[in-house]
Design an enzyme around this catalytic site. Structure first.
Site, PDB file in Angstrom:
ATOM      1  N   PHE A   1       0.838  -1.195   0.000  1.00 51.40           N
ATOM      2  CA  PHE A   1       0.000   0.000   0.000  1.00 51.40           C
ATOM      3  C   PHE A   1       0.881   1.256   0.000  1.00 51.40           C
ATOM      4  O   PHE A   1       1.906   1.299   0.679  1.00 51.40           O
ATOM      5  CB  PHE A   1      -0.932   0.005   1.213  1.00 51.40           C
ATOM      6  CG  PHE A   1      -1.990   1.064   1.126  1.00 51.40           C
ATOM      7  CD1 PHE A   1      -3.061   0.920   0.258  1.00 51.40           C
ATOM      8  CD2 PHE A   1      -1.897   2.226   1.864  1.00 51.40           C
ATOM      9  CE1 PHE A   1      -4.035   1.905   0.148  1.00 51.40           C
ATOM     10  CE2 PHE A   1      -2.856   3.216   1.763  1.00 51.40           C
ATOM     11  CZ  PHE A   1      -3.932   3.060   0.902  1.00 51.40           C
TER      12      PHE A   1
ATOM     13  N   TYR B   1     -11.675   1.818  10.105  1.00 53.90           N
ATOM     14  CA  TYR B   1     -12.811   2.419   9.399  1.00 53.90           C
ATOM     15  C   TYR B   1     -13.303   1.553   8.250  1.00 53.90           C
ATOM     16  O   TYR B   1     -14.272   1.923   7.586  1.00 53.90           O
ATOM     17  CB  TYR B   1     -12.461   3.821   8.877  1.00 53.90           C
ATOM     18  CG  TYR B   1     -11.122   3.945   8.196  1.00 53.90           C
ATOM     19  CD1 TYR B   1     -10.937   3.531   6.886  1.00 53.90           C
ATOM     20  CD2 TYR B   1     -10.043   4.494   8.874  1.00 53.90           C
ATOM     21  CE1 TYR B   1      -9.715   3.642   6.268  1.00 53.90           C
ATOM     22  CE2 TYR B   1      -8.807   4.607   8.272  1.00 53.90           C
ATOM     23  CZ  TYR B   1      -8.643   4.181   6.961  1.00 53.90           C
ATOM     24  OH  TYR B   1      -7.416   4.295   6.350  1.00 53.90           O
ATOM     25  N   LYS B   2     -12.672   0.414   8.009  1.00 57.69           N
ATOM     26  CA  LYS B   2     -13.111  -0.481   6.950  1.00 57.69           C
ATOM     27  C   LYS B   2     -14.108  -1.484   7.541  1.00 57.69           C
ATOM     28  O   LYS B   2     -15.250  -1.163   7.814  1.00 57.69           O
ATOM     29  CB  LYS B   2     -11.909  -1.176   6.308  1.00 57.69           C
ATOM     30  CG  LYS B   2     -10.895  -0.229   5.673  1.00 57.69           C
ATOM     31  CD  LYS B   2      -9.750  -0.984   5.063  1.00 57.69           C
ATOM     32  CE  LYS B   2      -8.616  -0.065   4.606  1.00 57.69           C
ATOM     33  NZ  LYS B   2      -8.995   0.834   3.515  1.00 57.69           N
TER      34      LYS B   2
ATOM     35  N   ARG C   1     -13.126  -2.260  -8.067  1.00 58.05           N
ATOM     36  CA  ARG C   1     -12.956  -3.054  -6.849  1.00 58.05           C
ATOM     37  C   ARG C   1     -14.299  -3.217  -6.144  1.00 58.05           C
ATOM     38  O   ARG C   1     -14.967  -2.245  -5.813  1.00 58.05           O
ATOM     39  CB  ARG C   1     -11.932  -2.388  -5.922  1.00 58.05           C
ATOM     40  CG  ARG C   1     -11.496  -3.272  -4.770  1.00 58.05           C
ATOM     41  CD  ARG C   1     -10.309  -2.686  -4.022  1.00 58.05           C
ATOM     42  NE  ARG C   1     -10.648  -1.470  -3.314  1.00 58.05           N
ATOM     43  CZ  ARG C   1      -9.867  -0.898  -2.389  1.00 58.05           C
ATOM     44  NH1 ARG C   1      -8.697  -1.444  -2.091  1.00 58.05           N
ATOM     45  NH2 ARG C   1     -10.240   0.214  -1.796  1.00 58.05           N
TER      46      ARG C   1
ATOM     47  N   ASP D   1       0.757  -5.265   7.802  1.00 58.48           N
ATOM     48  CA  ASP D   1      -0.335  -4.325   7.580  1.00 58.48           C
ATOM     49  C   ASP D   1      -1.617  -5.152   7.449  1.00 58.48           C
ATOM     50  O   ASP D   1      -1.785  -5.906   6.490  1.00 58.48           O
ATOM     51  CB  ASP D   1      -0.072  -3.522   6.307  1.00 58.48           C
ATOM     52  CG  ASP D   1      -1.147  -2.468   6.031  1.00 58.48           C
ATOM     53  OD1 ASP D   1      -2.311  -2.688   6.419  1.00 58.48           O
ATOM     54  OD2 ASP D   1      -0.824  -1.450   5.397  1.00 58.48           O
TER      55      ASP D   1
END
Length: 417
Positions: free
Chosen positions: A131, A233-234, A382, A208
């Site tokens: 990422f 927050y996902k 996605r 991660d």
């Protein structure tokens, strides 16, 4: 009835987690949400919890709240994440800063400790599809410490393999930083094996967990993780900008010295001493005032995950992504769409990438129709599927809209040609 639609209806009726969907704001509308792996829907009960916090804990108790509960909250929620989400014993996980800041803290602490132990360990191993924030942070740390990055080139539809890592690590390796689930392809790394390979070379590993926490089971203690960072927050539905969590294995607490020394990480918080003396617990990785109001909402989803259990969450995630792939094969494959995600569920996280050179435009048009995926280069739409809040019928409707929009775009382009 369309057989795919009938299958979606049957799966929703048989879904043991279906009752959780009604607990999320907006799940009862026609909007299709394919972005739960970027920002999860808010639980309805989180609104009440946050409002109650504002009125009662902050509004009435005021600064007394610190002594009554707030000072303990980052560690209580951290332990809940450890217990329900990443399978880590108490005292090793804490809610802290943003993902970027926590990655910096833990990576820099690890590199410093390794250099102190062996000045020849000046390599940080990372893959080129990691990422972006991870890569950028590591570039900065390399510049600060005189280390250099050793890059692993990966297949963008997959991720780092054991063979690639074994070739990259060695006596010069200080730290390895890996994504458990690739943000692009959803490739699910063999975390236990990759950790073992790094350890055999004398390296520390920072995982991660942003795209796996709350979607894919993690066994931090059993897999012998050194360090990990994950966002909330996902799949944990903490809300936009909710703080990340850090995991530090307990035997490293006294070894690692984090680089952002602040008063909340001191041995005696209110001694206000003349020099910094770090706490000997997970608290040493905290710097300043904890973001209390920003960590309230996630407690609702953590309770749901703890109640449902990560095996059930993972089973539904696999079923949702498998259904999405089957539908895409039948409907979108003939239009030139290819799969950028592993077909093997053992190698796949909680989202699916559908690739076509028109997908950037398709994504923009879908948003206008209340179908919300996101876009990742190169040509990737996605589809992020949050197990607690996504239904199979929602997947069906979203991919049906994708088929319609892609046909429109291709027809328009053919007309222009």
């Amino acid at each position: 009835m369309d057989p795919l639609f009938a299958y979606a209806r049957r799966m929703d009726r048989a879904d043991g987690l279906a009752h959780y969907r009604k607990r999320f704001v907006g799940a009862d509308t026609d909007l299709v949400y394919f972005d739960g792996n970027s920002l999860g829907r808010p639980p309805a009960s989180a609104i009440d919890r946050v409002a109650d916090f504002m009125r009662e804990e902050w509004g009435r108790r005021l600064i007394r709240g610190w002594d009554e509960s707030w000072l303990r909250l980052p560690y209580e929620i951290g332990d809940q994440i450890g217990r329900a989400v990443i399978e880590a014993k108490a005292g090793q996980t804490v809610i802290g800063d943003s993902t970027t800041v926590l990655i910096y803290k833990l990576a820099r602490a690890a590199v410093d400790a390794q250099l102190a132990r062996d000045p020849q360990r000046r390599e940080i191993v990372v893959d080129r599809d990691n990422f972006p924030t991870d890569r950028y942070v590591l570039e900065g740390i390399a510049n600060e410490t005189g280390c250099h990055l050793r890059w692993i080139d990966v297949d963008l539809t997959r991720g780092v393999t054991s063979e690639q890592l074994a070739e990259a690590v060695g006596p010069k390796t200080a730290l390895v930083v890996l994504n458990h689930v690739s943000y692009r392809s959803a490739y699910l790394a063999d975390a236990q094996e990759l950790t073992r390979i790094a350890h055999d070379a004398g390296a520390l590993v920072l995982w991660d967990l942003c795209h796996s926490a709350g979607s894919v089971p993690v066994h931090a203690d059993r897999w012998e993780f050194d360090l990990a960072v994950g966002c909330t927050y996902k799949y944990l539905n903490g809300g936009p900008g909710s703080p990340a969590f850090a995991y530090v294995r307990d035997d490293l607490h006294a070894v690692l010295r984090q680089p952002i020394q602040g008063w909340f990480g001191t041995a005696d918080l209110f001694a206000m001493g003349p020099e910094y003396v770090p706490a000997r617990s997970i608290r040493r990785f905290v710097s300043g005032t904890s973001p209390i109001s920003a960590m309230i909402a996630m407690r609702e989803t953590l309770a749901m995950i703890e109640e449902a259990g990560m095996p059930a969450v993972r089973a539904k995630s696999v079923a949702l992504t498998a259904f999405a792939i089957d539908v895409a094969d039948e409907w979108l494959g003939p239009l030139g769409v290819t799969l950028g995600t592993p077909r093997d569920p053992e190698e796949r996280g909680g989202h699916v990438i559908l690739q076509h050179e028109a997908m950037r435009e398709v994504t923009a048009r879908l948003w206008q129709r209340d179908v919300i995926p996101d876009y990742r280069d190169v040509g990737g739409l996605r589809v992020g599927l949050a197990p607690l809040s996504t239904s199979f019928e929602e997947v069906y409707r979203g991919l049906d809209a994708t088929r319609q929009v892609l046909r429109e775009v291709l027809a328009e382009r053919a007309g222009l040609a």
